[in-house]
Design a protein around this motif. Sequence first.
Motif, short mmCIF file in Angstrom:
data_model
loop_
_atom_site.label_atom_id
_atom_site.label_comp_id
_atom_site.label_asym_id
_atom_site.label_seq_id
_atom_site.Cartn_x
_atom_site.Cartn_y
_atom_site.Cartn_z
N LEU A 220 0.82 -1.20 0.00
CA LEU A 220 0.00 0.00 0.00
C LEU A 220 0.86 1.26 0.00
O LEU A 220 0.53 2.25 -0.65
CB LEU A 220 -0.92 -0.02 1.22
CG LEU A 220 -1.93 1.12 1.38
CD1 LEU A 220 -2.90 1.13 0.20
CD2 LEU A 220 -2.69 0.98 2.69
N GLY A 221 2.01 1.22 0.69
CA GLY A 221 2.87 2.38 0.79
C GLY A 221 3.39 2.87 -0.54
O GLY A 221 3.62 4.06 -0.74
N LYS A 222 3.60 1.95 -1.48
CA LYS A 222 4.02 2.35 -2.82
C LYS A 222 2.85 2.50 -3.76
O LYS A 222 2.73 3.48 -4.50
CB LYS A 222 5.01 1.34 -3.41
CG LYS A 222 5.47 1.73 -4.81
CD LYS A 222 6.23 0.64 -5.49
CE LYS A 222 6.52 1.01 -6.95
NZ LYS A 222 7.07 -0.11 -7.72
N ASP A 223 1.92 1.54 -3.74
CA ASP A 223 0.86 1.50 -4.74
C ASP A 223 -0.13 2.64 -4.60
O ASP A 223 -0.68 3.12 -5.60
CB ASP A 223 0.13 0.16 -4.67
CG ASP A 223 0.99 -1.01 -5.15
OD1 ASP A 223 1.96 -0.76 -5.89
OD2 ASP A 223 0.70 -2.16 -4.78
N LEU A 224 -0.38 3.10 -3.38
CA LEU A 224 -1.33 4.18 -3.19
C LEU A 224 -0.93 5.44 -3.96
O LEU A 224 -1.79 6.17 -4.47
CB LEU A 224 -1.47 4.50 -1.69
CG LEU A 224 -2.39 5.64 -1.29
CD1 LEU A 224 -3.79 5.45 -1.84
CD2 LEU A 224 -2.43 5.77 0.24
N ALA A 225 0.36 5.68 -4.08
CA ALA A 225 0.83 6.87 -4.81
C ALA A 225 0.37 6.85 -6.26
O ALA A 225 0.19 7.91 -6.87
CB ALA A 225 2.35 6.96 -4.74
N ALA A 226 0.16 5.65 -6.81
CA ALA A 226 -0.21 5.54 -8.23
C ALA A 226 -1.62 6.03 -8.50
O ALA A 226 -1.95 6.36 -9.64
CB ALA A 226 -0.06 4.09 -8.69
N ILE A 227 -2.49 6.05 -7.49
CA ILE A 227 -3.86 6.50 -7.73
C ILE A 227 -4.09 7.93 -7.26
O ILE A 227 -5.15 8.49 -7.55
CB ILE A 227 -4.90 5.56 -7.08
CG1 ILE A 227 -4.86 5.64 -5.56
CG2 ILE A 227 -4.73 4.14 -7.56
CD1 ILE A 227 -6.03 4.93 -4.90
N LEU A 228 -3.13 8.52 -6.56
CA LEU A 228 -3.31 9.89 -6.11
C LEU A 228 -3.14 10.86 -7.28
O LEU A 228 -2.19 10.75 -8.04
CB LEU A 228 -2.31 10.23 -5.01
CG LEU A 228 -2.46 9.52 -3.67
CD1 LEU A 228 -1.41 10.02 -2.69
CD2 LEU A 228 -3.86 9.70 -3.11
N PRO A 229 -4.03 11.82 -7.41
CA PRO A 229 -3.85 12.84 -8.45
C PRO A 229 -2.60 13.68 -8.15
O PRO A 229 -2.07 13.66 -7.04
CB PRO A 229 -5.12 13.70 -8.32
CG PRO A 229 -6.09 12.88 -7.54
CD PRO A 229 -5.27 12.00 -6.65
N ASP A 230 -2.14 14.41 -9.15
CA ASP A 230 -1.04 15.34 -8.93
C ASP A 230 -1.45 16.37 -7.87
O ASP A 230 -2.61 16.77 -7.78
CB ASP A 230 -0.67 16.06 -10.22
CG ASP A 230 -0.07 15.12 -11.26
OD1 ASP A 230 0.45 14.05 -10.86
OD2 ASP A 230 -0.14 15.45 -12.45
N HIS A 231 -0.48 16.77 -7.08
CA HIS A 231 -0.71 17.80 -6.05
C HIS A 231 -1.80 17.36 -5.06
O HIS A 231 -2.69 18.15 -4.70
CB HIS A 231 -1.09 19.13 -6.70
CG HIS A 231 -0.18 19.55 -7.81
ND1 HIS A 231 1.16 19.80 -7.61
CD2 HIS A 231 -0.42 19.72 -9.14
CE1 HIS A 231 1.72 20.13 -8.77
NE2 HIS A 231 0.79 20.07 -9.71
#
Length: 333
Positions: A220-231
């Motif tokens: 989750l610590g890495k993969d969650l970043a992939a779904i977060l929008p920019d900023h």
Amino acid sequence: MPLLNSGIFSNTDSTDKTVRSLGESEVIERIRQWLGSVTPATPLGIGDDCAIIETPAGMKQLLTTDSITYGQHIDGSVGAKDAGSKLIKRNVSDIAAMGGEPGPALLNLLMGPDVSIKWLEAFISGVKEASARYRISIVGGDMSELEAGHFSAALTLLGTAKQKPLLRHTAAISDWIFVTGTLGGSILGKHYAFEPRLIEGQWLAKQEEVTSMMDLTDGLGKDLAAILPDHASAEIETKRLPISSDARTFEQQDGKAAVEHAFCDGEDYELLFTLSTAADIDLFESDWKKEFPELELSRIGRITKAHPEGRYIDATTKKPLNWATGFEHFKKR
């Protein structure tokens, strides 16, 4: 043939960067840039769980590939049949993350001349059983020789999407963040003894209020970043994280908190998805329980505007979760 002086490998005196110095995410981005015009933008190209191929008839096909390597994804503690099954299920999990249905596949084997025929037969048996379960046809592939002591297998899997495929990059500020199942400690067995969330992914793809989805393979610590929008940042309710019993067992072995294992360990193969802020959460969760009474669903946080303290923030304290990282290939661990 020895390749040590061919320029492929960097020696300690070289000023060239290596893949380890960049890490998986940056290497993928470099490859995307180097490919230039021959790779389209996601979701037709690099960047999601599957690429989407639009046919002349308007049908959306899904294409994914994944591999297993002895010493990386499996070792001597994993039986040959379980290893073969894992290869299939890793790929099925990608199809599940798009809400699709798996189809035909190509199987590629790369192995040393000392691989046991008995072991290989059992490996293929695992491939066969898992393929039959998910209605996958192995329609071809390739074989190549490696040095003794090495084994890798890769699968390329084609699928179809009966509804609009869910993507990683379509979440919005204020969306709720959900995960299925429990997280952490997969090294104790779940990394191969898991069930791809295929039916659940198809159901989620039909829900208009679901805004994005992916499967959890690197933590989750890495993969969650992939779904977060920019900023954007994610405010995480750490008390809501669904911690597995294996993560709690692991806590006793290495002293790292179970919640950290739940957030950072890889190969959970659960679904991570977002729900529109306009959704009726109580109704959604009630519908889920009716459809999947045996599978836990956890609302673990919310997407917010970028927080000055960092990308992942404790929802209660508003402090950064500094330990919140996942697995990344090539990086020193």
